[in-house]
Design an enzyme around this catalytic site. Structure first.
Site, PDB file in Angstrom:
ATOM      1  N   HIS A 260       0.841  -1.200   0.000  1.00 24.19           N
ATOM      2  CA  HIS A 260       0.000   0.000   0.000  1.00 24.19           C
ATOM      3  C   HIS A 260       0.869   1.240   0.000  1.00 24.19           C
ATOM      4  O   HIS A 260       1.832   1.355   0.764  1.00 24.19           O
ATOM      5  CB  HIS A 260      -0.931   0.021   1.211  1.00 24.19           C
ATOM      6  CG  HIS A 260      -1.831   1.225   1.227  1.00 24.19           C
ATOM      7  ND1 HIS A 260      -2.846   1.406   0.307  1.00 24.19           N
ATOM      8  CD2 HIS A 260      -1.843   2.327   2.022  1.00 24.19           C
ATOM      9  CE1 HIS A 260      -3.454   2.557   0.533  1.00 24.19           C
ATOM     10  NE2 HIS A 260      -2.865   3.141   1.571  1.00 24.19           N
ATOM     11  N   SER A 261       0.536   2.201  -0.876  1.00 21.31           N
ATOM     12  CA  SER A 261       1.219   3.490  -0.966  1.00 21.31           C
ATOM     13  C   SER A 261       2.710   3.250  -1.239  1.00 21.31           C
ATOM     14  O   SER A 261       3.052   2.595  -2.219  1.00 21.31           O
ATOM     15  CB  SER A 261       0.970   4.286   0.316  1.00 21.31           C
ATOM     16  OG  SER A 261       1.296   5.643   0.156  1.00 21.31           O
ATOM     17  N   MET A 262       3.607   3.746  -0.401  1.00 22.51           N
ATOM     18  CA  MET A 262       5.026   3.482  -0.605  1.00 22.51           C
ATOM     19  C   MET A 262       5.296   1.985  -0.718  1.00 22.51           C
ATOM     20  O   MET A 262       6.159   1.549  -1.481  1.00 22.51           O
ATOM     21  CB  MET A 262       5.853   4.073   0.545  1.00 22.51           C
ATOM     22  CG  MET A 262       7.354   3.866   0.391  1.00 22.51           C
ATOM     23  SD  MET A 262       8.321   4.459   1.809  1.00 22.51           S
ATOM     24  CE  MET A 262       8.040   3.105   2.979  1.00 22.51           C
TER      25      MET A 262
END
Length: 253
Positions: free
Chosen positions: A95-97
């Protein structure tokens, strides 16, 4: 209970060990996040697979270690730890980074003959896209404001000055790592499924669509109602997608 093992004892967390499970799910946290973010996923999928979450340096039980502010260096360190998990089908979820780290780790592992069955890239625009962002250059108050806006950090932490001062160096380091990454045009051989919230200020649907150009295999995109952390409110749907991918990976072998 947190379980660590072998050479991955610093990096890998298993909250519900399932050593005989037919598949593995490897989870990569977001900027400022820790392995415990995926505890609910582990609880939900413990009968389906062996859920393993990454614990990056500089947080929780690793807070005394130096932070890593370069995604390439971080992926270089993670890849050999994850490689032994490929004794059965493996699905990546980031998720995300964490989506970008999962992608970079997959690139490195594929060079060694280890290909994930599926890579879930959640809440992050494709590596080939570019935005100018400078959260890592803000003062502490600016970083806290960003964390509150994204709703990705426990509100108890944000309200506890001592805890906040402890985690801010890791968060700043993570933001520096992701904000200085790319653009990258590389591809992986595994299928990619992009997941995105329809009101995510960090990733538009078209930016998530660009993940299509980063795989030579199948691509899918799923849009959910919500912001950057849409998966907190849509957890049941996201976990159902994970379960489907894991069962498909086992069926293929």
């Amino acid at each position: 209970m947190t379980v660590t093992d072998g050479s991955g004892d610093l990096w890998l967390r298993r909250f519900h060990p399932a050593p005989k499970a037919p598949a593995r799910l490897v989870c990569f946290p977001h900027a400022g996040g820790s392995a415990t973010f995926y505890f609910p996923v582990s609880a939900a999928l413990q009968s389906d697979c062996d859920v393993t979450a990454l614990q990056y340096p500089g947080r929780q039980d690793r807070r005394s270690e130096p932070n890593v502010d370069d995604l390439g260096v971080l992926a270089d360190r993670i890849a050999p730890v994850v490689a032994p998990l490929f004794d059965r089908p493996v699905v990546f979820f980031g998720h995300s980074m964490g989506a970008v780290i999962a992608f970079e780790v997959a690139r490195r592992l594929e060079e060694q003959g280890h290909t994930p069955a599926v890579l879930f890239a959640s809440g992050r625009r494709a590596p080939s896209t570019r935005r100018v962002e400078n959260v890592h250059q803000r003062d502490d108050e600016g970083i806290v404001a960003e964390m509150k806006a994204m709703s990705g950090t426990d509100t108890q932490v944000l309200g506890d000055e001592e805890l906040l001062r402890m985690v801010l160096p890791a968060i700043r380091s993570d933001y520096r790592a992701i904000e200085t990454y790319g653009p990258v045009d590389a591809t992986v051989k595994c299928p990619i499924t992009a997941l995105v919230g329809d009101a995510d200020p960090k990733t538009t649907v078209p930016e998530a669509e660009e993940w299509r150009s980063h795989t030579t295999a199948a691509f899918d995109i799923r849009t959910f109602q919500g912001g950057h952390f849409y998966l907190s409110s849509r957890a049941a749907e996201v976990i159902a997608l994970m379960r489907e991918a894991l069962r498909g990976a086992v069926a293929v072998g």
